[in-house]
Design a protein around this motif. Structure first.
Motif, mmCIF file in Angstrom:
data_model
loop_
_atom_site.group_PDB
_atom_site.id
_atom_site.type_symbol
_atom_site.label_atom_id
_atom_site.label_comp_id
_atom_site.label_asym_id
_atom_site.label_seq_id
_atom_site.Cartn_x
_atom_site.Cartn_y
_atom_site.Cartn_z
ATOM 1 N N LYS A 77 0.823 -1.211 0.000
ATOM 2 C CA LYS A 77 0.000 0.000 0.000
ATOM 3 C C LYS A 77 0.856 1.260 0.000
ATOM 4 C CE LYS A 77 -3.540 -2.540 0.037
ATOM 5 N NZ LYS A 77 -2.686 -3.772 0.008
ATOM 6 N N ARG A 78 0.388 2.238 -0.724
ATOM 7 C CA ARG A 78 1.130 3.487 -0.811
ATOM 8 C C ARG A 78 0.308 4.713 -0.418
ATOM 9 N NH1 ARG A 78 3.076 0.663 -5.027
ATOM 10 N NH2 ARG A 78 5.308 0.276 -5.059
ATOM 11 N N SER A 79 -0.972 4.552 -0.264
ATOM 12 C CA SER A 79 -1.815 5.694 0.063
ATOM 13 C C SER A 79 -2.986 5.210 0.906
ATOM 14 C CB SER A 79 -2.325 6.357 -1.223
ATOM 15 O OG SER A 79 -3.278 7.360 -0.931
ATOM 16 N N TYR A 80 -3.542 6.092 1.683
ATOM 17 C CA TYR A 80 -4.786 5.811 2.396
ATOM 18 C C TYR A 80 -5.932 6.435 1.604
ATOM 19 C CZ TYR A 80 -8.259 5.896 6.207
ATOM 20 O OH TYR A 80 -9.384 5.735 6.974
ATOM 21 N N TYR A 81 -5.745 7.707 1.257
ATOM 22 C CA TYR A 81 -6.819 8.459 0.593
ATOM 23 C C TYR A 81 -7.139 7.888 -0.785
ATOM 24 C CZ TYR A 81 -9.569 12.603 -0.646
ATOM 25 O OH TYR A 81 -10.588 13.458 -0.992
ATOM 26 N N PHE A 82 -6.122 7.461 -1.504
ATOM 27 C CA PHE A 82 -6.318 6.923 -2.850
ATOM 28 C C PHE A 82 -6.201 5.399 -2.877
ATOM 29 C CE2 PHE A 82 -4.764 11.288 -4.166
ATOM 30 C CZ PHE A 82 -6.025 11.727 -4.552
ATOM 31 N N ASN A 83 -6.441 4.792 -1.741
ATOM 32 C CA ASN A 83 -6.366 3.341 -1.656
ATOM 33 C C ASN A 83 -7.698 2.751 -2.124
ATOM 34 O OD1 ASN A 83 -6.581 0.674 -0.480
ATOM 35 N ND2 ASN A 83 -4.699 1.192 0.630
ATOM 36 N N ASN A 136 -9.635 0.640 0.447
ATOM 37 C CA ASN A 136 -10.359 1.467 1.424
ATOM 38 C C ASN A 136 -11.643 2.004 0.801
ATOM 39 O OD1 ASN A 136 -8.193 1.129 3.149
ATOM 40 N ND2 ASN A 136 -7.376 3.206 2.893
ATOM 41 N N LEU A 147 -15.215 6.987 1.290
ATOM 42 C CA LEU A 147 -14.233 6.803 2.358
ATOM 43 C C LEU A 147 -14.223 7.975 3.325
ATOM 44 C CD1 LEU A 147 -11.707 5.358 3.519
ATOM 45 C CD2 LEU A 147 -10.365 6.425 1.706
ATOM 46 N N SER A 148 -14.192 9.183 2.816
ATOM 47 C CA SER A 148 -14.243 10.360 3.689
ATOM 48 C C SER A 148 -15.283 11.330 3.119
ATOM 49 C CB SER A 148 -12.856 10.994 3.818
ATOM 50 O OG SER A 148 -12.360 11.345 2.553
#
Lengths: 357, 357
Positions: free
Chosen positions: B213-219, B222, B233-234
């Motif tokens: 994984k490299r991102s949370y927002y663009f995962n 998720n 997600l948000s």
């Protein structure tokens, strides 16, 4: 009639601001746009008492949180956790492969400066993340005091999520030593979600130079390059920028920053008094938020039923407890453009529904 | 009077759609929101001829491009480059530390299926990025044909930027084997910037499971978790979602998808005929875009002067050439909700300004 949002974000948006969203679009590589950008800079700096540039993120606040840890950590990040969003910041760091440790405090307890001092004295860390105002718990951590501690450590950056606090309570970015101070618009700004803003210090930009790059979109150096031309890295959410300009002018030129903060204090005080009379307040005393109150459900009421009646009969919406606090607590947002009269109206209505006298 | 945008995005937004942006806000964790989300899914799937879920990104398209390469590449990515935005995709991959190679084609030449076949036969790659419609050059790459080639390679994902094409020209995501098909709203959707959409295949989600994984927002994983609950997600850009719903209904239920594509073909044809009569067209024949025409400045006119007169006298704006093509070419956007009559009005006006007969 639409539901009025007394949730701790999104919160109610005035018609005047909604109408700004509906302005005809402009092109983002024009002089007209640069003027808009520069105006936003002037007002945002005033709001945050800072000389730092304030970057505009077309993303939710979560995106700006990601930018903070992917750009601001070279050695290791200390994530101060006492709520759902501070915990999320740790997860964001982890998922991005940013070296980090979390230090956990009970969710009803504030982050104390001494704890931060103790952890930093190990010399392991070069950045700290803290959520100023935990929307999930109604906790307002002692931002200034933690800032004082961090200032004593030369190479440690202070990364602050002030999502539900910015524009509702005083934040002195430069004086308190905050390297990144971020927030979304859907909280105390009383605007729709879809844009986040963050002040960015020189120290943070210098750190970003040293860090192995992890993102293009959330790369602060890419953003800074365009900032210097009064532009954004890619096409921004123009409607939000129009509405933000109008709201900043209303806040700073018409209401006045100090008056706005005072109004928030008054609303908070009113809700707190009410909560203490009929229920209890979740966070420890002395750290109650000025924008959202998390009320312990000591009477064991059905929060969904209360909300249902509020919505169906009065078109008002409050929020259940967040995550594990669901059912055990409920939250009232008293931020943005709500007035004391609106809050009184809400609480008297809740009293009526619950037959509280 | 505002400037009408004949730029290749942002493009003009109708008053009806602007007004949708100004709808009162709703909370994103409510039944009301889930209904909105589900409705968007139904319409977006129809638009893209797909059974895949269509994720909503509160970001510009650049963010969705980042999501594609950070989630979709395990082995190595082949970036097909013949314009500014395909080049940007390579840079995005690089800055994210995604293993990648670029293959460059002259910017006035299309990406040919044979080239892709030749490169993939090396066995080095497990993903390909391609920009369907290069806004920078007015090039429409042969999406379907390249898709046919990629289908022959079992483990290779096809990641497509269709930013200035989606909602203006046919894209058959499932039939053409596109694993991620992304676009922002400010182009042929004729909506403001601030939201991107992308169809996401099962193969891509399976790949994301394997990737560090490299991102949370663009995962994407998720995002998928929340997608299954009809949520994001948000906190998303709610105003854009309202406007998108209205526009999708107008496109699919009122204008009709096929009629919309036909209208775009007619506008494109008209601009192409005009360009050939008075100037020349930048991309090679056979690959001219249906939404933006990049016109070679064979008469050596001053493009800034032309634009200045268009803006000051007629409140119309076109675009200069992009990057190195500045001064050498100019671009007219003929997409979104413009009609043939609007395009005729623009071109006759340009004729008048330039004294072309």
């Amino acid at each position: 009639m639409h539901d009025k949002l007394f949730t701790p974000g999104p919160t109610e948006v005035r018609a005047e601001l909604l109408n700004e969203l509906a302005s005809p679009q402009i092109h983002h590589r024009t002089e007209e746009f640069r003027k808009l950008y520069d105006e936003l800079q002037i007002y945002l700096k005033k709001l945050l008492f800072t000389e730092n540039p304030v970057f505009l993120f077309t993303s939710s606040s979560t995106g700006a949180m990601e930018a903070a840890v992917t750009n601001g950590v070279k050695k290791r990040c200390l994530c101060l956790v006492n709520g759902a969003f501070s915990q999320r910041w740790y997860q964001i760091a982890q998922q991005n492969g940013v070296p980090c440790d979390r230090v956990d405090v009970e969710w009803n307890k504030a982050i104390k400066p001494e704890l931060v001092d103790e952890k930093l004295s190990s010399g392991k860390y070069d950045a700290v993340t803290m959520v100023f105002n935990e929307t999930s718990t109604g906790m307002m951590n002692p931002l200034k005091e933690v800032g004082e501690v961090i200032k004593q450590y030369d190479d440690v950056l202070f990364l602050v999520d002030s999502v539900s606090a910015m524009a509702g309570t005083e934040i002195r970015v430069d004086e308190w030593g905050i390297d990144m101070c971020l927030a979304g618009l859907q909280k105390a700004f009383a605007l729709p979600a879809g844009l986040a803003v963050a002040s960015v210090s020189d120290r943070l930009l210098a750190r970003a130079e040293e860090v192995e790059k992890r993102s293009y979109y959330f790369n602060l150096l890419n953003m800074y390059k365009y900032h210097q031309r009064s532009q954004t890295l890619s096409t921004p959410a123009i409607p939000h920028l129009f509405a933000l300009r109008r709201q900043l002018k209303d806040i700073i030129d018409i209401e006045g920053i100090e008056n706005r903060f005072k109004r928030h204090r008054e609303m908070a005080h009113y809700v707190q008094e009410w909560a203490l009379e009929y229920f209890d307040i979740y966070p420890e005393k002395g750290y109650w938020s000025q924008t959202v109150t998390c009320i312990l459900n000591t009477r064991d009421i059905s929060i969904p039923d209360l909300n249902k009646e509020l919505v169906n009969k009065y078109h008002m919406r409050i929020a259940n407890g967040y995550g594990d606090l669901k059912g055990k607590a409920f939250r009232i947002g008293h931020m943005g453009d709500w007035t004391l009269a609106d809050i009184r109206g809400l609480l008297v209505t809740i009293n009526d529904i619950l037959s509280l006298k």
